[in-house]
Design a protein around this motif. Structure first.
Motif, PDB file in Angstrom:
ATOM      1  N   CYS A 223     -42.260  42.229 -45.767  1.00 54.63           N
ATOM      2  CA  CYS A 223     -41.237  42.496 -44.756  1.00 54.63           C
ATOM      3  C   CYS A 223     -40.456  43.758 -45.104  1.00 54.63           C
ATOM      4  O   CYS A 223     -40.440  44.221 -46.255  1.00 54.63           O
ATOM      5  CB  CYS A 223     -40.287  41.296 -44.611  1.00 54.63           C
ATOM      6  N   SER A 224     -39.783  44.320 -44.112  1.00 49.59           N
ATOM      7  CA  SER A 224     -39.049  45.570 -44.308  1.00 49.59           C
ATOM      8  C   SER A 224     -37.870  45.397 -45.246  1.00 49.59           C
ATOM      9  O   SER A 224     -37.449  46.349 -45.904  1.00 49.59           O
ATOM     10  CB  SER A 224     -38.565  46.108 -42.953  1.00 49.59           C
ATOM     11  N   GLY A 225     -37.324  44.175 -45.330  1.00 48.83           N
ATOM     12  CA  GLY A 225     -36.196  43.952 -46.227  1.00 48.83           C
ATOM     13  C   GLY A 225     -36.591  43.970 -47.691  1.00 48.83           C
ATOM     14  O   GLY A 225     -35.807  44.374 -48.554  1.00 48.83           O
ATOM     15  N   CYS A 226     -37.812  43.542 -47.985  1.00 50.72           N
ATOM     16  CA  CYS A 226     -38.256  43.480 -49.377  1.00 50.72           C
ATOM     17  C   CYS A 226     -38.898  44.782 -49.854  1.00 50.72           C
ATOM     18  O   CYS A 226     -39.002  45.009 -51.061  1.00 50.72           O
ATOM     19  CB  CYS A 226     -39.251  42.333 -49.554  1.00 50.72           C
ATOM     20  N   LYS A 227     -39.318  45.629 -48.934  1.00 50.60           N
ATOM     21  CA  LYS A 227     -40.035  46.852 -49.335  1.00 50.60           C
ATOM     22  C   LYS A 227     -39.219  47.718 -50.301  1.00 50.60           C
ATOM     23  O   LYS A 227     -39.751  48.173 -51.319  1.00 50.60           O
ATOM     24  CB  LYS A 227     -40.431  47.650 -48.094  1.00 50.60           C
ATOM     25  N   PRO A 228     -37.919  47.970 -50.040  1.00 49.94           N
ATOM     26  CA  PRO A 228     -37.172  48.813 -50.988  1.00 49.94           C
ATOM     27  C   PRO A 228     -37.017  48.165 -52.363  1.00 49.94           C
ATOM     28  O   PRO A 228     -36.879  48.869 -53.369  1.00 49.94           O
ATOM     29  CB  PRO A 228     -35.806  48.986 -50.311  1.00 49.94           C
ATOM     30  N   ARG A 229     -37.055  46.856 -52.412  1.00 48.95           N
ATOM     31  CA  ARG A 229     -36.816  46.156 -53.670  1.00 48.95           C
ATOM     32  C   ARG A 229     -38.024  46.172 -54.603  1.00 48.95           C
ATOM     33  O   ARG A 229     -37.888  45.924 -55.802  1.00 48.95           O
ATOM     34  CB  ARG A 229     -36.413  44.702 -53.384  1.00 48.95           C
ATOM     35  N   VAL A 230     -39.193  46.454 -54.056  1.00 52.02           N
ATOM     36  CA  VAL A 230     -40.391  46.478 -54.906  1.00 52.02           C
ATOM     37  C   VAL A 230     -40.750  47.905 -55.299  1.00 52.02           C
ATOM     38  O   VAL A 230     -41.825  48.148 -55.853  1.00 52.02           O
ATOM     39  CB  VAL A 230     -41.588  45.798 -54.196  1.00 52.02           C
ATOM     40  N   HIS A 231     -39.845  48.856 -55.015  1.00 45.79           N
ATOM     41  CA  HIS A 231     -40.005  50.247 -55.440  1.00 45.79           C
ATOM     42  C   HIS A 231     -41.337  50.843 -54.984  1.00 45.79           C
ATOM     43  O   HIS A 231     -42.039  51.512 -55.744  1.00 45.79           O
ATOM     44  CB  HIS A 231     -39.880  50.355 -56.961  1.00 45.79           C
ATOM     45  N   ASN A 232     -41.650  50.572 -53.713  1.00 43.76           N
ATOM     46  CA  ASN A 232     -42.833  51.136 -53.055  1.00 43.76           C
ATOM     47  C   ASN A 232     -44.133  50.737 -53.743  1.00 43.76           C
ATOM     48  O   ASN A 232     -45.133  51.431 -53.642  1.00 43.76           O
ATOM     49  CB  ASN A 232     -42.740  52.668 -52.951  1.00 43.76           C
ATOM     50  N   ARG A 233     -44.119  49.597 -54.440  1.00 43.23           N
ATOM     51  CA  ARG A 233     -45.343  49.076 -55.058  1.00 43.23           C
ATOM     52  C   ARG A 233     -45.652  47.715 -54.473  1.00 43.23           C
ATOM     53  O   ARG A 233     -44.773  46.855 -54.377  1.00 43.23           O
ATOM     54  CB  ARG A 233     -45.180  48.954 -56.571  1.00 43.23           C
ATOM     55  N   CYS A 234     -46.879  47.514 -54.066  1.00 46.43           N
ATOM     56  CA  CYS A 234     -47.279  46.209 -53.537  1.00 46.43           C
ATOM     57  C   CYS A 234     -47.128  45.163 -54.638  1.00 46.43           C
ATOM     58  O   CYS A 234     -47.706  45.319 -55.725  1.00 46.43           O
ATOM     59  CB  CYS A 234     -48.726  46.255 -53.052  1.00 46.43           C
TER      60      CYS A 234
END
Length: 340
Positions: free
Chosen positions: A113-124
Motif C-alpha cells: 500500500c502507499s502508506g507502507c511504501k515510504p517505511r520500507v525505504h523503497n525496498r520490497c
C-alpha cells in the motif's frame, strides 16, 4: 505447500473476473504477479511493530475514481460476490489494512500500500528488490469491480458499498461505535449507546439519574490545586435519551477555571433537538448558561477546549462559595428540554 495452495486459490477465484475485466489470455500470470508473498518473511513483523498506518484519505482515490466513473468502464463492473480470498489479495502484507490507489508493486509483482511504501525505504519487503514507482493497475481495477458490506454491519448497518466508496461511508456511518465518554481516564472502550451506558455504570461507577432537572453540589477542600482532571461525570436519562453532565477544573492560560457542560449520547443531528441550561450562584449573584448539548462524537477535550459550557473563574467560584473562600462549595442547577 501452504503458500502454493493459497496462490492457486487466488488464481481460481480471480481468473474469471480478470478475464472479463481485461480480456487477458493468461490472467493467472497477472494474478500471481500481484500476490504478496509475506507468509514467512520476518521483515514484515519488524515493519508492523513500528507504527500503525492510517488508510489513505479520499483525495488519494481520484485516479481510479476517474477511471471507474468513465462511461467506457462502467460495463466492466459486474456485481461481484467477494470471497475471503479476494479480500486477502487486497490486504497490504505489511500493515494488513485494505489497499487503496495507488497500490504499488515491485518488478516481481509483490504489492504494497502507499502508506507502507515510504517505511520500507523503497525496498520490497518480500524480495528486497527496489520498488520504483510501478502501480498494480490490474489489482486497482479488480477492486473497482467489488462491492463490500460496511465493517459496522454487526452494529446494524446493512449497506453494501463499492470498494472505493466504502472507506468514506464508514467514516460517516451512523452505526459506527462511539468512544466511551468518560474523561477521567483514557478509556479505549467502543460500543453502541446501551453498551456504553452499562459500561459507565459498571466499570466507571458513574452516577445515573432519571429526569431532566438536576441540582449538584461540588466541594473541594483545596481549590488552589487545579488539576487537568474531571471531577464528576453524571449521566441523565430523559426523553428516551442519555446525557452526560461534566464538571471539572482546568487551566485556561495562567488562570484556573471551572467548567460545566452537557454532552448528548448520540449523533450531532439528534443532539440539536435538545437544549439545556446551567445556573450557579451565591451571595445574591448568579451566572446562567444556555446551550445545545454536544454529541459524544466530539471528544470531551474538544468540547472543553472550545469553552462550550458554563465557565467560572476561580475567584468568582470562591465568591459564590461564601465563607472565608478557602473551600470550594458550588451548587450547579440546570435542566434539559426538547425543542419543539
Amino acid at each position: 505447500m501452504y503458500f502454493a495452495g493459497k496462490v492457486a486459490n487466488y488464481v481460481k477465484v480471480l481468473e474469471p473476473k480478470l478475464s472479463s475485466l481485461f480480456s487477458l489470455p493468461k490472467p493467472s500470470v497477472l494474478v500471481v504477479a500481484c500476490i504478496s508473498m509475506a507468509s514467512n518473511n520476518t521483515f514484515f513483523d519488524d515493519i508492523r511493530s513500528t507504527s500503525d498506518v492510517d488508510p489513505p484519505q479520499n483525495e488519494e482515490l481520484l485516479d481510479v475514481g476517474e477511471l471507474v466513473d468513465d462511461p467506457s468502464q462502467r460495463s466492466l463492473k459486474p456485481n461481484v460476490t467477494v470471497s475471503s480470498s479476494v479480500r486477502e489479495l487486497l490486504e497490504c502484507p505489511v500493515c494488513l489494512n485494505a489497499m487503496y490507489p495507488p497500490i504499488h508493486q515491485c518488478s516481481n509483482g509483490h504489492t504494497l500500500c502507499s502508506g507502507c511504501k515510504p517505511r520500507v525505504h523503497n525496498r520490497c519487503p518480500t524480495c528486497r528488490h527496489e520498488l520504483g514507482n510501478i502501480r498494480c493497475l490490474a489489482l486497482e481495477k479488480v477492486a473497482a469491480s467489488l462491492e463490500l458490506p460496511c465493517k459496522y454491519q454487526n452494529y446494524g448497518c446493512i449497506g453494501i458499498y463499492p470498494y472505493y466508496s466504502k472507506l468514506k461511508h464508514e467514516s460517516q456511518c451512523a452505526y459506527r461505535p462511539y468512544n466511551c465518554p468518560y474523561a477521567g481516564s483514557e478509556c479505549t472502550v467502543l460500543g453502541d449507546i446501551p453498551y456504553l451506558v452499562s459500561h459507565l455504570k459498571d466499570d466507571h461507577k458513574v452516577d445515573m439519574h432519571n429526569g431532566s432537572t438536576f441540582n449538584h453540589r461540588y466541594v473541594k477542600s483545596n481549590p488552589q490545586e487545579v488539576e487537568n482532571a474531571t471531577w464528576m461525570l453524571t449521566v441523565f436519562s430523559c426523553f428516551g435519551q442519555y446525557f452526560c453532565l461534566h464538571f471539572e477544573a482546568f487551566q485556561l492560560g495562567m488562570a484556573p477555571v471551572y467548567i460545566a457542560f452537557l454532552r448528548f449520547m448520540g449523533d450531532d443531528n439528534d443532539a440539536k433537538n435538545y437544549s439545556y441550561s446551567l445556573e450557579v450562584g451565591g451571595n445574591g449573584r448568579k451566572m446562567i448558561w444556555q446551550g445545545v448539548p454536544r454529541s459524544i462524537r466530539d471528544s470531551h477535550r474538544k468540547v472543553r477546549d472550545s469553552f462550550d459550557g458554563l465557565i467560572i473563574q476561580r475567584n468568582m467560584a470562591l465568591f459564590f462559595s461564601g465563607g472565608d473562600r478557602k473551600e470550594l462549595k458550588l451548587r450547579v442547577t440546570g435542566r434539559i428540554w426538547k425543542e419543539q
